[in-house]
Write an enzyme that holds these catalytic residues in place. Structure first.
Site, PDB file in Angstrom:
ATOM      1  N   GLU A 135       0.821  -1.201   0.000  1.00 41.76           N
ATOM      2  CA  GLU A 135       0.000   0.000   0.000  1.00 41.76           C
ATOM      3  C   GLU A 135       0.867   1.268   0.000  1.00 41.76           C
ATOM      4  O   GLU A 135       0.504   2.276  -0.607  1.00 41.76           O
ATOM      5  CB  GLU A 135      -0.924   0.007   1.220  1.00 41.76           C
ATOM      6  CG  GLU A 135      -2.003  -1.055   1.190  1.00 41.76           C
ATOM      7  CD  GLU A 135      -1.537  -2.410   1.708  1.00 41.76           C
ATOM      8  OE1 GLU A 135      -2.353  -3.321   1.792  1.00 41.76           O
ATOM      9  OE2 GLU A 135      -0.325  -2.545   2.033  1.00 41.76           O
TER      10      GLU A 135
ATOM     11  N   PRO B 108      11.416 -14.286   0.059  1.00 41.24           N
ATOM     12  CA  PRO B 108      10.210 -14.455   0.877  1.00 41.24           C
ATOM     13  C   PRO B 108       9.462 -13.142   1.056  1.00 41.24           C
ATOM     14  O   PRO B 108      10.062 -12.061   1.088  1.00 41.24           O
ATOM     15  CB  PRO B 108      10.756 -14.964   2.222  1.00 41.24           C
ATOM     16  CG  PRO B 108      12.105 -15.535   1.888  1.00 41.24           C
ATOM     17  CD  PRO B 108      12.633 -14.680   0.774  1.00 41.24           C
TER      18      PRO B 108
END
Length: 426
Positions: free
Chosen positions: A66, A269
């Site tokens: 975001e 990851p």
């Protein structure tokens, strides 16, 4: 309905207050790996030591994705209003770290408080923003109620809502429908998102596209990725981008089953707290590992040249990883987790292979498929086979890379449209 809603708010607020000690313990625990979680814990409860900046535009970007999308929106807002002051809030350490790059003199960055009535009231009383912008999905009942009491109009920008999230939210409609209804405006990514947001209770909903198409990859990071590709010594890199728990083990097993010589595998990851866990997983499998964090001056050394697997254990370097790779396997899409965003990969010209689970970014995934910027595979084993085949077929891989760049360029413009909607409320 009024009595039922009031009772639900009372129970909800009381439950959150009762869990406050648990929140603190959880922050302290996560702070072992990411120390910023232990910073300014009082802000999580609406207790602020820094001075207020009344009149700022408040943008809440909960996490890293975001915050990256917010960058394009902030740039567009500053282009229209150079004197704009920004109040930027986050919920995660990665979002907070990335948000520091958006700050200018006169701006403020802080944690968003937990959604208790008192904490949210203190947030608005202290900061007194002119308008609020929640990024993507962050609609909270008490936050919206406190905003209305404070007279602060709040928009949901780059808004998305999956079918799964809509169904889950329906169980808490007595709390969530009033929160969605209180939004001054909703700026949705797609028509499908807009329809679901209306079903959730939002009123003024407009489709404006996806801000993430307007985020340009950092040129210095792309150049770094090119150097990494060269340092791989002619051995192509296949990236597993933003992988989630369970995907790395399955991919390593599938990779081992492929005949050699194989491309070098680059694992990145999704969550930093899993870097050590994934490193241990790789080493237990007997693979030679080289960690990005161990490279002197960001250059792969002799140990990296010999390694089977590179571990991307760094933050905010995804453009470098995408540029270095010949093809990327999309994390989160090989387990029922909804997939990660593939737009950044496209902007870097990296073709994507995605699994069956892309409901978090369904529209972008479908558009990428139609544009030839991505392919869908049945599972991680099929992804490993297809990734190796694609690295060996340079004409087709180059075609996919060009399609990815064209796909990225074709969907720009959301930042300008959303900035205009926000400025109209100032």
């Amino acid at each position: 309905m009024g009595l039922k809603a009031g009772l639900a708010r009372f129970v909800y607020g009381g439950l959150l207050r009762a869990l406050s000690p648990v929140y603190v313990l959880r922050l302290w625990w996560r702070g072992r790996v990411e120390p910023s979680y232990r910073h300014a814990i009082g802000e999580r409860f609406g207790r602020y030591g820094s001075p207020s900046v009344p009149g700022a535009v408040w943008i809440h970007a909960v996490s890293l994705g975001e915050t990256r999308a917010a960058q394009a929106l902030v740039d567009a807002l500053r282009a229209e209003r150079p004197s704009l002051r920004l109040l930027l809030t986050h919920g995660t350490a990665t979002g907070c770290e990335a948000g520091t790059e958006l700050m200018r003199a006169g701006d403020t960055q802080t944690w968003l408080p937990y959604d208790t009535p008192g904490a949210t009231r203190r947030f608005f009383a202290h900061w007194q923003p002119t308008v609020g912008v929640l990024m993507e999905t962050e609609v909270w009942p008490n936050l919206m109620r406190s905003a209305a009491t404070a007279g602060v109009p709040v928009l949901l920008a780059n808004a998305r809502l999956s079918e799964k999230s809509l169904r889950r939210g329906a169980r808490f409609a007595v709390l969530l429908r009033p929160a969605f209804a209180a939004l001054a405006r909703v700026l949705a990514q797609t028509e499908a998102d807009a329809a679901r947001l209306r079903d959730a209770g939002a009123h003024r909903v407009d489709v404006m596209g996806n801000l993430k198409f307007d985020v340009n990859p950092d040129g210095a990071l792309c150049a770094l990725g090119e150097r990494w590709a060269q340092a791989s010594g002619g051995r192509p890199l296949v990236l597993a981008a933003s992988t989630r728990e369970g995907e790395e083990a399955a991919l390593l097993s599938a990779w081992q089953a492929q005949p050699g010589p194989r491309p070098r595998l680059l694992l990145v990851p999704r969550h930093p707290q899993r870097f050590d866990e994934v490193a241990a997983l790789v080493e237990r499998g007997g693979w030679l590992l080289s960690r990005r964090s161990a490279w002197p001056d960001a250059r792969p050394g002799d140990a990296a040249q010999a390694a089977d697997v590179w571990l991307g254990d760094s933050l905010r370097e995804m453009p470098a990883y995408y540029t270095a790779a010949r093809v990327a396997l999309l994390g989160g899409s090989f387990e029922p987790l909804g997939g990660q965003n593939l737009i950044e990969a496209a902007a870097c010209g990296c073709p994507v292979l995605m699994g069956p689970h892309t409901f978090n970014f369904a529209d972008a995934a479908q558009r990428a498929l139609a544009a030839g910027a991505a392919e869908r595979v049945a599972d991680i084993e099929a992804g490993a086979v297809r990734a190796i085949a694609l690295t060996a077929d340079e004409p087709l891989r180059s075609q996919r890379a060009e399609a990815a760049l064209a796909f990225s360029a074709a969907h720009r413009g959301a930042a300008r449209r959303m900035a205009a909607a926000i400025i109209a409320l100032l």
